[in-house]
Design an enzyme around this catalytic site. Structure first.
Site, short mmCIF file in Angstrom:
data_model
loop_
_atom_site.label_atom_id
_atom_site.label_comp_id
_atom_site.label_asym_id
_atom_site.label_seq_id
_atom_site.Cartn_x
_atom_site.Cartn_y
_atom_site.Cartn_z
N LEU A 1 -0.03 4.11 0.93
CA LEU A 1 -0.56 4.98 1.99
C LEU A 1 -1.05 6.32 1.45
CD1 LEU A 1 1.98 4.22 4.90
CD2 LEU A 1 -0.18 3.06 4.36
N GLY B 1 -25.02 12.44 -12.00
CA GLY B 1 -24.63 11.05 -12.23
C GLY B 1 -25.21 10.05 -11.25
N TYR C 1 -14.46 6.58 -13.41
CA TYR C 1 -14.24 5.59 -12.35
C TYR C 1 -14.82 4.23 -12.77
CZ TYR C 1 -15.24 2.85 -8.20
OH TYR C 1 -15.34 1.81 -7.31
N ASP D 1 0.87 -1.19 0.00
CA ASP D 1 0.00 0.00 0.00
C ASP D 1 0.90 1.23 0.00
OD1 ASP D 1 -3.22 0.46 1.27
OD2 ASP D 1 -1.87 2.15 0.91
N THR E 1 -17.21 -2.92 -9.05
CA THR E 1 -18.23 -1.99 -8.54
C THR E 1 -19.52 -2.07 -9.34
OG1 THR E 1 -18.77 0.37 -8.38
CG2 THR E 1 -17.14 -0.22 -9.98
N LYS F 1 -12.91 0.40 -13.93
CA LYS F 1 -13.20 -0.91 -13.34
C LYS F 1 -13.65 -1.89 -14.42
CE LYS F 1 -12.56 -0.10 -8.91
NZ LYS F 1 -11.79 -0.95 -8.00
#
Ligand code: UDP
Length: 329
Positions: free
Chosen positions: A33, A284, A141, A31, A117, A145
């Site tokens: 961070l 949206g 976004y 990660d 998602t 995905k």
């Protein structure tokens, strides 16, 4: 069993790390961070601070450790930001994911679990939404995905990479033991914002739109507890280890609640006053998003255990009260 969790210091990733550590698995986290927290990685897991865009770091890691499965929670998630900064989203959510997949293929690691998602579906043409529903993401976004899901289909055909993509509806709630929870900065999700208004860290919560075609005019969403999400992921690991084919599953409770119902339930659970400001629609937002998650139940044997909205909100409320964040974030 050895699991690599990228994005394991973030909201859902950190709960997953804890779940697997509790189940006695060996867990390594990568990660950077950028939005995760070092102290969200529970004891017992190894944390490597770095980016999945760093091919050298990944090659070294895969040369040192033999992972049975890789889980990917390291995407950027803000829809609005993805519209104004699409390059940031394509670079991280797509390009860096390709770098990770390259390193896996190079090392011969062939099982991958991907956080997808409901945004891959776009505006629903029917409700509840099943996995066969057309994929028409309406923002960058969602497109990132869906692109990765398509890449994974091609990589299975060409390289035999087996993947499970889990399409989350509205992830919410917190670790029932109160050790972990949602810490997004800025916070954009409804339930934590409502609870910040309840605790006094925020003066009020905005309701985006009261003129939708729903019984009370506010948007309906399918909220799913983060602990139930983690169980689905653990079952997906078992599924892949048992030789399961690549698969895509919706993860939701199959029950929708309106924004107003969330606020009313939060008032009941917290016993606090929650100031609300009714505003115009947010761009949206479809009126309703509700999952048909029967496939995950049938194939994975998944059964959400903390499905009640009261439970989801109560766990998130414990976390909101516990965490000494101080000023509004
Ligand atoms: N929402 C709201 N006020 C807020 C944040 C969200 O009314 O401050 C609404 C939003 O319009 C949507 C629902 O709450 O209908 C859930 O939004 P969230 O951002 O939590 O998740 P999304 O459904 O966008 O993934």
């Amino acid at each position: 069993m050895k699991v690599l969790i990228v994005g394991g210091a973030g909201y859902i990733g950190s709960h997953m790390v804890k779940h697997l550590i509790r189940a006695g698995k060996e867990v390594t986290v990568v990660d950077d961070l950028s939005s995760g927290y070092r102290d969200a990685v529970v004891a017992g897991a190894e944390l490597i601070v770095g980016s999945i865009a760093n091919a050298g770091l990944l090659d070294t890691l895969f040369a040192q450790q033999r992972f049975d499965v890789v889980m990917h929670f390291a995407s950027f998630i803000q829809v609005g930001e993805s519209v104004v900064k699409p390059a940031k989203y394509y670079a991280n959510n797509v390009l860096a994911t390709l770098t990770l997949l390259d390193a896996m293929l190079e090392a011969g690691v062939s099982r991958f679990i991907f956080s997808s998602t409901a945004a891959v579906y776009g505006d629903p043409s029917y409700i509840p939404i099943d996995e066969a529903h057309p994929k028409n993401p309406i923002n960058p976004y969602g497109r990132t995905k869906w692109m990765v899901e398509q890449v994974l289909d091609d990589y299975d055909r060409a390289y035999g990479l087996k993947s499970v993509c889990l399409r989350y509806f509205n992830a919410a709630g917190a670790d029932p033991e109160g050790e972990l929870g949602e810490r997004h900065v800025p916070e954009t999700h409804l339930i934590p914002l409502v609870l910040q208004a309840a605790s006094g860290r925020r003066e009020q919560v905005s309701v985006f739109g009261t003129d939708y075609d729903t019984p009370d005019g506010t948007c309906i969403r399918d909220y799913i507890h983060v602990a139930d999400l983690c169980e689905a992921h653990a079952l997906a690991i078992d599924y892949l280890l048992a030789g399961g084919e690549s698969a895509r599953f919706n993860l939701g409770n199959g029950q929708g609640f309106s924004v107003q119902e969330v606020i009313d339930t939060a008032r009941k659970v917290t016993g606090r006053n929650i100031n609300v400001r009714y505003e115009s629609r947010r761009a949206g937002d479809p009126a309703r998003l509700v999952a048909d998650s029967r496939l995950a139940r049938q194939v994975l044997g998944w059964e959400p255990k903390r499905a009640a909205l009261e439970t989801i909100i109560a766990d998130a409320w414990s976390w909101e009260q516990k965490w000494p964040w101080g000023p509004t974030v």
